[in-house]
Scaffold this motif. Structure first.
Motif, PDB file in Angstrom:
ATOM      1  N   ALA A   7       7.372   4.109 -10.017  1.00 21.45           N
ATOM      2  CA  ALA A   7       5.997   4.627  -9.397  1.00 21.45           C
ATOM      3  C   ALA A   7       5.349   5.563  -9.844  1.00 21.45           C
ATOM      4  CB  ALA A   7       6.570   5.525  -7.927  1.00 21.45           C
ATOM      5  N   ILE A  10       2.806   3.821 -12.505  1.00 18.60           N
ATOM      6  CA  ILE A  10       2.072   3.274 -11.806  1.00 18.60           C
ATOM      7  C   ILE A  10       0.633   4.470 -11.323  1.00 18.60           C
ATOM      8  CG2 ILE A  10       0.695   2.323  -9.655  1.00 18.60           C
ATOM      9  CD1 ILE A  10       3.407   0.236  -9.470  1.00 18.60           C
ATOM     10  N   ILE A  11       0.949   5.206 -11.186  1.00 20.28           N
ATOM     11  CA  ILE A  11       0.573   6.774 -10.212  1.00 20.28           C
ATOM     12  C   ILE A  11      -0.241   7.706 -11.522  1.00 20.28           C
ATOM     13  CG2 ILE A  11       0.840   9.185  -9.879  1.00 20.28           C
ATOM     14  CD1 ILE A  11       3.061   8.620  -8.063  1.00 20.28           C
ATOM     15  N   LYS A  18       0.646   9.173  -4.433  1.00 20.41           N
ATOM     16  CA  LYS A  18       2.558   9.145  -4.623  1.00 20.41           C
ATOM     17  C   LYS A  18       2.359   8.132  -3.399  1.00 20.41           C
ATOM     18  CE  LYS A  18       6.863  10.893  -5.132  1.00 20.41           C
ATOM     19  NZ  LYS A  18       7.583  12.309  -5.349  1.00 20.41           N
ATOM     20  N   VAL A  21       1.578   4.173  -3.847  1.00 19.35           N
ATOM     21  CA  VAL A  21       2.897   3.502  -4.330  1.00 19.35           C
ATOM     22  C   VAL A  21       3.551   3.297  -4.244  1.00 19.35           C
ATOM     23  CG1 VAL A  21       3.557   3.356  -6.740  1.00 19.35           C
ATOM     24  CG2 VAL A  21       0.944   4.256  -6.868  1.00 19.35           C
TER      25      VAL A  21
END
Length: 90
Positions: A7, A10-11, A18, A21
Motif C-alpha cells: 500500500a 502505491i501511495i 491511503k 489504496v
C-alpha cells in the motif's frame, strides 16, 4: 513485502489516499478468495494464475507416536507464475 508495504509503494507512486489504496488492495484479495472458494480460476495477465487443487484422502503417520492416521480429502489454493513473472525474477 507485506500488505502495508505494498500500500505504501502505491501511495508513493500514485495520487491516491491511503484509505482508498487499502480498500482497493483488500477488495482485490477478497475477490480472489471468493472466486477460489467457488472453485473458479483467477488469471492475471503477465502475473500468473490462481486455482484450486484437490487433494485426495490418504493415510499418514503421526510423527510423535508412529500410529497410522487417516488424512481427509481437502482443497488447497495453488499459484502458477506467468512467463513474464518468472523472467522478471530470474
Amino acid at each position: 513485502m507485506t500488505k502495508k508495504e505494498l500500500a505504501q509503494v502505491i501511495i508513493e507512486t500514485e495520487d491516491i489516499s491511503k484509505s482508498q489504496v487499502e480498500r482497493i488492495i483488500t477488495s482485490i484479495f477478497e475477490e480472489i478468495t471468493n472466486a477460489l472458494a467457488k472453485g473458479e480460476e483467477v488469471s492475471i495477465a503477465s502475473f500468473g494464475k490462481f486455482s484450486v487443487s484437490k487433494r485426495a484422502a490418504r493415510e499418514g503417520i503421526n510423527p510423535s507416536t508412529g500410529a497410522k492416521i487417516k488424512i481427509a480429502a481437502s482443497k488447497a489454493a495453488k499459484f502458477k507464475a506467468a512467463k513474464q513473472l518468472k523472467e522478471a525474477v530470474n
